[in-house]
Design an enzyme around this catalytic site. Structure first.
Site, short mmCIF file in Angstrom:
data_model
loop_
_atom_site.label_atom_id
_atom_site.label_comp_id
_atom_site.label_asym_id
_atom_site.label_seq_id
_atom_site.Cartn_x
_atom_site.Cartn_y
_atom_site.Cartn_z
N HIS A 307 -74.77 26.61 -19.46
CA HIS A 307 -74.27 25.24 -19.37
C HIS A 307 -73.76 24.83 -20.73
O HIS A 307 -74.33 25.22 -21.75
CB HIS A 307 -75.41 24.30 -18.93
CG HIS A 307 -74.93 22.98 -18.46
ND1 HIS A 307 -74.67 21.94 -19.32
CD2 HIS A 307 -74.63 22.53 -17.21
CE1 HIS A 307 -74.25 20.90 -18.62
NE2 HIS A 307 -74.21 21.23 -17.34
N ASP A 364 -77.44 24.50 -9.95
CA ASP A 364 -76.72 25.27 -8.93
C ASP A 364 -77.45 26.56 -8.56
O ASP A 364 -77.18 27.14 -7.51
CB ASP A 364 -75.32 25.64 -9.44
CG ASP A 364 -74.46 24.42 -9.60
OD1 ASP A 364 -74.52 23.55 -8.74
OD2 ASP A 364 -73.74 24.34 -10.62
#
Ligand code: CMC
Length: 430
Positions: A307, A364
């Protein structure tokens, strides 16, 4: 007194730049007068070091795995998840009292139906259309029905348009699923909660009664709450950029939906499960995939890992890992993909490649396993992300319009092409 940073430039010029401090002591150098005063611009591909606005909506501390909406830790909002309450919080800045919440929820229920003419739009899409395409096109089409929703919408109009967006997107999402499986559309029911209404529109059929499982409803509320905002990510920035031209809120959100669809952003949730399915079918173990993800010459990435902001853990992933265990055991499901995901996570987290680059699982990585347990089909996963994110996009759009300092988004560039040259007629070209 404002702190100042000093910038010395190669041509001998120098400039004092104000240093701004956020409420969590984050520092930013204000360069808004840089070009005017020095002729220089800054270059920052992917905006990795660039703040584009001041915002009071959500706060992320990527080093310590912190996420807060309007100051409230995500862990606390996840304890008794209420999506409509969180939507109110994000858009209005404070938690609602009982009456405010009831009015807000009623307003959303009131707007849950779409214009009957819009039903026919679904007929124009092929059966195989990805639901994200349908969703974006339908949300953009809402502008045709609510033309008063201009970028300069009065706050009263924005309240109605926010309710319309939050309500109708769930109806449109469920209709796009019904279209893909060839079942009749199920109309919204106002007496149900947001999640229950969505599940009813998705899974009930006229031929038999539909029993809503409260465990599934709770899980869906949690998923929606965890997705509701995430400060200036790719899709939120898109909503702001499009909205900055005074495009209406439907056009702005429709653009955000398409930005979210990309596999490096919200589309990752579908990719994660496809990756886990591939590993499962392959049956030769996980290490091959870890090696592939580490190989700089391969374009394979471990989906759901890494990320831009989180360099420790994603607090949403922590909550969802527990939720995976809870909901799968409540529903009596034994999903082999969860075992693969857990093993993959363990191996990656002890591998130097992932440790050095601070690559951790994001939300996710786990959402797909929960969606599967809830009966949501693979191509609807990113649509589910959208349902959760809409209040955040509205809040970002609203905040941008309320901020007197915001201008139309118009980045600069460093031109590296040809310098001036003379046009050559085609007959003279070699
Ligand atoms: N698997 C393998 N290597 C990775 C991965 C991954 N998932 N993510 C990053 N890297 C490596 C990358 O190759 C690079 O290595 P090197 O320094 O040797 O060149 C290094 O880590 C830094 O990566 P980056 O691409 O420069 O980092 P970024 O901040 O630009 O990208 C990201 C962030 C999310 C796009 C990226 O981590 C990624 O592609 N992850 C997989 C897709 C994914 O799961 N996306 C969902 C993000 S969370 C939901 C959301 O908010 O959208």
């Amino acid at each position: 007194m404002t702190e100042m940073a000093k910038l010395s430039l190669p041509d001998g010029k120098s400039m004092e730049l104000p240093v701004l401090t956020g409420s969590e002591n984050e520092k930013a150098i204000d360069i808004s007068d840089l070009r005017k005063k020095t002729g220089y611009i800054t270059l920052d591909p992917g905006f990795a070091n660039t703040g584009v606005c001041e915002s009071k909506i959500s706060y992320i501390d990527g080093e310590h795995g912190i996420l807060r909406y309007r100051g409230f830790p995500i862990e606390e909002l996840a304890e008794n998840p209420s999506f409509v309450e969180v939507a109110y919080l994000l858009i209005n800045g404070e938690l609602p009292n009982k009456m405010q919440l009831e009015n807000f929820a009623d307003r959303i229920s009131l707007h849950s139906m779409i214009h009957e003419d819009m039903r026919h739009f679904f007929e124009g899409f092929s059966q195989n259309s990805h639901p994200m395409v349908i969703l974006s096109a339908m949300i953009s089409s809402l502008s045709a029905y609510y033309s008063e929703a201009s970028g300069k919408a009065s706050m009263e109009d924005l309240e109605i348009n926010s309710a319309r967006l939050i309500a109708k997107i769930s109806t449109i999402a469920a209709f796009s699923y019904k279209k893909s499986v060839g079942q009749p559309f199920v109309y919204p029911r106002d007496e149900l909660s947001y999640s229950a209404n969505f599940l009813n529109m998705m899974f009930s059929v006229p031929a038999e009664p539909f029993e809503l499982d409260p465990e599934i409803e709770r899980s869906l509320e949690l998923l929606l709450v965890l997705h509701a905002d995430h400060e200036q990510n790719c899709s939120a920035s898109t909503v702001r950029v499009v909205g900055s031209s005074e495009a209406n809120v439907y056009a702005s959100v429709a653009s955000g939906i398409l930005a979210l669809w990309g596999p490096l952003h919200g589309g990752a949730n579908q990719q994660v499960v496809q990756m886990l399915q591939k590993i499962h079918m392959d049956g030769t173990g996980i290490s091959k995939y870890i090696e592939k993800a580490k190989n700089q010459y391969s374009n394979f990435r471990l989906m759901g890992f890494g990320h831009r902001v989180y360099k420790n853990f994603d607090p949403r992933a922590k909550i969802l890992k527990n939720e995976c265990d809870r909901i799968l055991s409540k529903l009596g499901i034994n999903d082999p993909l969860l075992d693969i995901a857990l093993e993959l996570e363990e191996i990656a987290l002890s591998d130097d490649y992932f440790i050095e680059r601070k690559l951790y699982p994001t939300l996710d990585f786990y959402t797909g396993i929960i969606y599967r347990a809830l009966g949501i089909p693979l191509n609807m996963f990113t649509v589910m992300f959208v349902l959760g994110r809409v209040p955040g996009w509205i809040a970002q759009w609203k905040e941008m319009h309320e901020d007197a300092k915001q201008k139309i988004a118009r980045p600069r560039q460093l031109y590296t092409g040809q310098t001036k040259r003379k046009y050559v007629p085609i007959a003279e070209r070699v």
